[in-house]
Design a protein around this motif. Structure first.
Motif, PDB file in Angstrom:
ATOM      1  N   ILE A 163     -11.935  34.949  50.701  1.00  0.00           N
ATOM      2  CA  ILE A 163     -10.818  34.995  51.665  1.00  0.00           C
ATOM      3  C   ILE A 163     -10.705  33.663  52.418  1.00  0.00           C
ATOM      4  CG2 ILE A 163      -9.854  36.219  53.671  1.00  0.00           C
ATOM      5  CD1 ILE A 163     -11.411  38.732  52.625  1.00  0.00           C
ATOM      6  N   LYS A 164     -11.851  33.079  52.767  1.00  0.00           N
ATOM      7  CA  LYS A 164     -11.814  31.768  53.449  1.00  0.00           C
ATOM      8  C   LYS A 164     -11.114  30.745  52.554  1.00  0.00           C
ATOM      9  CE  LYS A 164     -16.233  32.381  55.826  1.00  0.00           C
ATOM     10  NZ  LYS A 164     -17.661  32.001  55.773  1.00  0.00           N
ATOM     11  N   HIS A 165     -11.468  30.772  51.283  1.00  0.00           N
ATOM     12  CA  HIS A 165     -10.859  29.820  50.346  1.00  0.00           C
ATOM     13  C   HIS A 165      -9.355  30.075  50.231  1.00  0.00           C
ATOM     14  CE1 HIS A 165     -10.291  27.383  46.751  1.00  0.00           C
ATOM     15  NE2 HIS A 165      -9.645  28.415  46.218  1.00  0.00           N
ATOM     16  N   PHE A 166      -8.979  31.335  50.138  1.00  0.00           N
ATOM     17  CA  PHE A 166      -7.570  31.711  50.005  1.00  0.00           C
ATOM     18  C   PHE A 166      -6.745  31.174  51.180  1.00  0.00           C
ATOM     19  CE2 PHE A 166      -4.087  34.768  50.704  1.00  0.00           C
ATOM     20  CZ  PHE A 166      -3.536  34.853  49.431  1.00  0.00           C
ATOM     21  N   ALA A 167      -7.328  31.252  52.388  1.00  0.00           N
ATOM     22  CA  ALA A 167      -6.580  30.870  53.592  1.00  0.00           C
ATOM     23  C   ALA A 167      -6.608  29.368  53.846  1.00  0.00           C
ATOM     24  CB  ALA A 167      -7.183  31.592  54.801  1.00  0.00           C
ATOM     25  N   SER A 168      -7.458  28.620  53.106  1.00  0.00           N
ATOM     26  CA  SER A 168      -7.696  27.218  53.455  1.00  0.00           C
ATOM     27  C   SER A 168      -6.458  26.342  53.239  1.00  0.00           C
ATOM     28  CB  SER A 168      -8.892  26.679  52.674  1.00  0.00           C
ATOM     29  OG  SER A 168      -8.579  26.687  51.299  1.00  0.00           O
ATOM     30  N   ARG A 169      -6.539  25.131  53.788  1.00  0.00           N
ATOM     31  CA  ARG A 169      -5.365  24.263  53.872  1.00  0.00           C
ATOM     32  C   ARG A 169      -4.732  23.965  52.517  1.00  0.00           C
ATOM     33  NH1 ARG A 169      -4.702  19.049  54.130  1.00  0.00           N
ATOM     34  NH2 ARG A 169      -6.934  18.676  53.909  1.00  0.00           N
ATOM     35  N   LYS A 170      -5.584  23.662  51.519  1.00  0.00           N
ATOM     36  CA  LYS A 170      -5.014  23.296  50.224  1.00  0.00           C
ATOM     37  C   LYS A 170      -4.610  24.524  49.404  1.00  0.00           C
ATOM     38  CE  LYS A 170      -7.448  18.960  49.808  1.00  0.00           C
ATOM     39  NZ  LYS A 170      -8.605  18.310  49.202  1.00  0.00           N
ATOM     40  N   ALA A 171      -5.017  25.713  49.888  1.00  0.00           N
ATOM     41  CA  ALA A 171      -4.641  26.947  49.184  1.00  0.00           C
ATOM     42  C   ALA A 171      -3.405  27.521  49.884  1.00  0.00           C
ATOM     43  CB  ALA A 171      -5.820  27.902  49.151  1.00  0.00           C
ATOM     44  N   MET A 172      -3.495  28.720  50.486  1.00  0.00           N
ATOM     45  CA  MET A 172      -2.292  29.313  51.081  1.00  0.00           C
ATOM     46  C   MET A 172      -1.993  28.738  52.474  1.00  0.00           C
ATOM     47  SD  MET A 172      -1.215  31.251  48.705  1.00  0.00           S
ATOM     48  CE  MET A 172      -0.200  32.628  49.206  1.00  0.00           C
ATOM     49  N   ASP A 173      -2.895  27.952  52.995  1.00  0.00           N
ATOM     50  CA  ASP A 173      -2.669  27.228  54.244  1.00  0.00           C
ATOM     51  C   ASP A 173      -2.252  28.148  55.382  1.00  0.00           C
ATOM     52  OD1 ASP A 173      -2.535  25.066  55.900  1.00  0.00           O
ATOM     53  OD2 ASP A 173      -0.541  24.419  55.262  1.00  0.00           O
ATOM     54  N   ILE A 174      -3.084  29.147  55.675  1.00  0.00           N
ATOM     55  CA  ILE A 174      -2.767  30.059  56.792  1.00  0.00           C
ATOM     56  C   ILE A 174      -3.336  29.445  58.069  1.00  0.00           C
ATOM     57  CG2 ILE A 174      -2.917  32.403  57.700  1.00  0.00           C
ATOM     58  CD1 ILE A 174      -3.325  33.377  54.827  1.00  0.00           C
ATOM     59  N   ASP A 175      -2.433  28.877  58.841  1.00  0.00           N
ATOM     60  CA  ASP A 175      -2.810  28.145  60.039  1.00  0.00           C
ATOM     61  C   ASP A 175      -3.499  29.090  61.026  1.00  0.00           C
ATOM     62  OD1 ASP A 175      -2.863  25.793  61.338  1.00  0.00           O
ATOM     63  OD2 ASP A 175      -0.956  26.080  62.378  1.00  0.00           O
TER      64      ASP A 175
END
Ligand code: 9MJ
Length: 675
Positions: free
Chosen positions: A442-454
């Motif tokens: 989930i951390k990877h999914f939300a990260s900047r280069k991925a889904m970029d969830i600010d």
């Protein structure tokens, strides 16, 4: 071919190979593909093999190394090789400047040359009539070792001088070093093959130069940066140090592109600060800055004491290696289940930050280092690489050190750990049952280069999973403001902001979406290639391994990870839920769209005002351009924002097209990449 025409061909090949090697290694601007260079090189080797009497000391064939020596002979340095005095603070640097001024007495203005202090091996090169005849180590400054065969294998060292105006006898000094990327590469190979693992790039460079068999040196990624010319008494070839270095550049040597001449010690302080800031981003280790009085006449007036010149000083950076206590070893479970031993250290200041954790890679590495809990260890932190333990200080081992025992079960979910045949890595068999793997996914999914969830940082993900609010990445899109606002340290406003950011992430691109799924070995570049190749998700999900291998840069291993990922029902369900819950990407990007910049290589540098560099990169890639990190002769265009530095300078030097932010926006508007 007749002997005469063969001989002409041989001479032409040598000239061509000298030129291309200079273009490649010194200017970093190759003019021909590597395969063509190899063809020319092999042709030269063939001709020389047929005519051994035609071989010369300055032939590019010398780069491959020669028969092993039984020992190194000694070399006396006619002009002693000096060392440098060090300072560790700005105050001490100002003292140095005051000393220089008081010795010069007359109060006249003078300049300093500023250059990075490379952390390598000091070497002297002797050219007679323009041909390299001898390479020697510094040794004690008066007598060193003859390493001629070894230096000849280093591609950035000219075997023969270029241009004109060089003296009949020229002695050049500089530092031989191993760039970090090459160091990491040879160490990785050594770990896989039980070869010699080096502690740091400096040791690797020293070990590579100390080889009696220069064919081994030839395989090591070494470079040489030149910073001086041995001046014989009474000789005056140039007026200043910087002018000498400029001439060295013209004669074919690599000289630091960071060299600057400044007019005051205050400018030296600024130079130090600016390079310290950029230190981690450089391709090689530097351990400080060297400041030299630029005028050679003033240098002569200042002279030297014992072994160090009075006209130069090294202002050292914080050390990149330190000794500290290994207090404990913990085991961390990553996104793909890999269990990594993490060293818990007595906090220590190294490479400019306080470090309390370091990577121990895996159990093979623990065995190789022979490290135990309670040992004093050498920690290295250089570049962007996470801190590493590189050595045990056995002299400081005391009774009561404890062996590091490999766990049998996952420290998080207690599933059994597995070690695939031939792999050094222990892996948790729990998959997404394992809370650690879920959190990491989930951390990877939300990260900047991925889904970029600010705003969705690591801590919050852990809180959400621990509170049972989410189990998979798809659950993020079911969260409500109320659920979040009730959590510790969250309020109504931050909960609203987070929900808005999650909502915003629903509009994405196919490459980002693929990358965010966290499939093993699928990084940003692979995700982009997959998206371009298949255009749409269903085609990719149903592709066979054979079809996947057809994608650029996808080999059998990546293909098998991709295939296994999409064959798993759980993963297919999560992907479906994500799409059902609103994650989508513009149709235009599905089929690749028009690619007016296809085949072009762009470089972005400096700060953009209307968008981030990441956004600009994505837009350029969507238009078909390849976006590279550094400027070379292959670059088609450089887009330079505010405070662009060395990349802009290099582009200008190579005559590459440069545009500013307005120009970039115009490209987007003209070719259809604008909003
Ligand atoms: C290094 N190590 O980069 C000198 N050095 O000058 C530079 N070393 C030096 N200069 C005189 N840039 C003696 C040593």
């Amino acid at each position: 071919m007749s002997d005469i025409s063969q001989r002409e061909r041989l001479l032409a090949l040598r000239e061509q190979l000298h030129k291309h090697s200079y273009q490649y290694y010194v200017l970093d601007a190759p003019q021909i593909p590597d395969v063509e260079y190899d063809r020319l090189f092999n042709e030269l080797l063939d001709i020389e093999a047929a005519h051994p009497d035609w071989q010369t000391d300055d032939s590019p064939s010398q780069r491959v190394g020669a028969a092993p020596l039984s020992s190194f002979s000694q070399v006396r340095h006619e002009t002693p090789m000096l060392s440098l005095d060090n300072v560790f603070s700005e105050d001490e640097l100002l003292d140095f400047d005051r000393r220089v001024k008081s010795r010069l007495e007359d109060g006249a203005e003078f300049s300093y040359a500023c250059e990075p202090k490379l952390d390598g091996i000091a070497v002297s090169l002797l050219y007679v009539d323009g041909v390299l005849v001898r390479g020697a180590t510094r040794g004690d400054g008066r007598v060193g070792e003859d390493i001629t065969q070894n230096v000849k294998t280093i591609s950035s060292i000219p075997l023969k001088l270029q241009g004109e105006g060089w003296p009949d006898e020229l002695e050049v000094r500089g530092e031989i070093y191993m760039p970090r990327a090459g160091f990491e590469r040879i160490n990785e190979l050594a770990r896989e093959t039980d070869g010699k693992v080096f502690v740091n790039p400096r040791n690797a460079a020293a070990g590579s130069l100390r080889q009696l068999d220069s064919r081994i040196t030839a395989k090591r990624p070494l470079e040489m940066s030149c910073y001086g010319i041995a001046q014989q008494e009474g000789e005056a070839l140039f007026a200043s140090h910087s002018e000498g270095l400029q001439r060295l550049r013209e004669w074919g040597f690599l000289v630091s592109p960071e060299l600057r001449v400044v007019s005051s010690i205050a400018d030296c302080v600024d130079y130090y600060q600016s390079l310290l800031q950029r230190r981690d981003g450089l391709a090689y280790d530097i351990d400080g800055i060297v400041f030299k009085v630029d005028s050679l006449a003033l240098q002569a007036k200042l002279g030297f004491v014992s072994r160090a010149p009075r006209w130069a000083i090294a202002h050292k950076f914080p050390a990149q290696e330190e000794i500290t206590l290994l207090r404990d070893v913990e085991f961390q479970v990553g996104r793909t289940g890999a269990v990594t031993p993490v060293a818990k250290l007595e906090p220590v200041f190294v490479g400019g930050v306080t470090v309390s954790n370091a990577s121990l890679h895996n159990f093979d590495e623990i065995e190789r280092l022979g490290v135990m809990i309670g040992d004093y260890v050498v920690v290295r932190r250089a570049g962007d690489v996470i801190p590493q333990i590189v050595q045990v200080v056995l002299d400081r081992r005391t009774k009561g050190t404890e062996e590091i025992i490999a766990p049998v079960k996952c420290p998080v979910c207690e599933s059994l750990l597995e070690r695939a045949p031939g792999e050094a890595v222990l892996r948790c068999s729990g998959g997404l049952v394992c809370g650690a793997q879920r959190k990491e996914a989930i951390k990877h999914f939300a990260s900047r280069k991925a889904m970029d969830i600010d705003g969705l940082g690591d801590k919050l993900v852990e809180q959400f999973v621990d509170a049972g609010l989410i189990n998979t990445v798809a659950d993020l899109y079911l969260l409500s403001v109320e659920q979040i606002a009730n959590l510790d340290r969250m309020g109504q406003k931050s909960a609203e902001n987070l929900i808005a950011a999650i909502e915003k992430s629903k509009t994405t691109t196919l490459p980002r979406f693929l990358y965010s799924l966290g499939i093993r070995e699928v990084g940003e570049a692979t995700a982009l290639n997959l998206a371009r190749h298949f255009g749409a998700l269903p085609e990719l999900m149903s592709a066979s391994e054979d079809m996947l291998i057809e994608v650029e840069d996808v080999g059998p291993i990546v293909a098998s990870h991709l295939h296994a990922f999409f064959a798993t029902e759980f993963n297919r369900d999560v992907v479906k839920q994500l799409c059902d819950r609103g994650v989508h990407w513009p149709a235009a990007q599905k089929q690749g769209g028009a690619q007016p910049l296809a085949g072009q290589t762009w470089v972005l540098t400096g700060n953009l005002e209307s968008m981030t560099r990441g956004e600009a990169k994505e837009k350029l890639q969507a238009l078909g351009a390849k976006v590279a990190g550094s400027v070379s002769a292959k670059t088609d265009c450089v887009a330079a924002g505010v405070s662009a530095g060395s990349k802009l300078a290099k582009a200008e030097a190579l005559g590459i097209k440069v545009i500013d932010e307005q120009g970039l926006l115009k490209v987007f508007a003209d070719v259809g990449g604008g909003e």
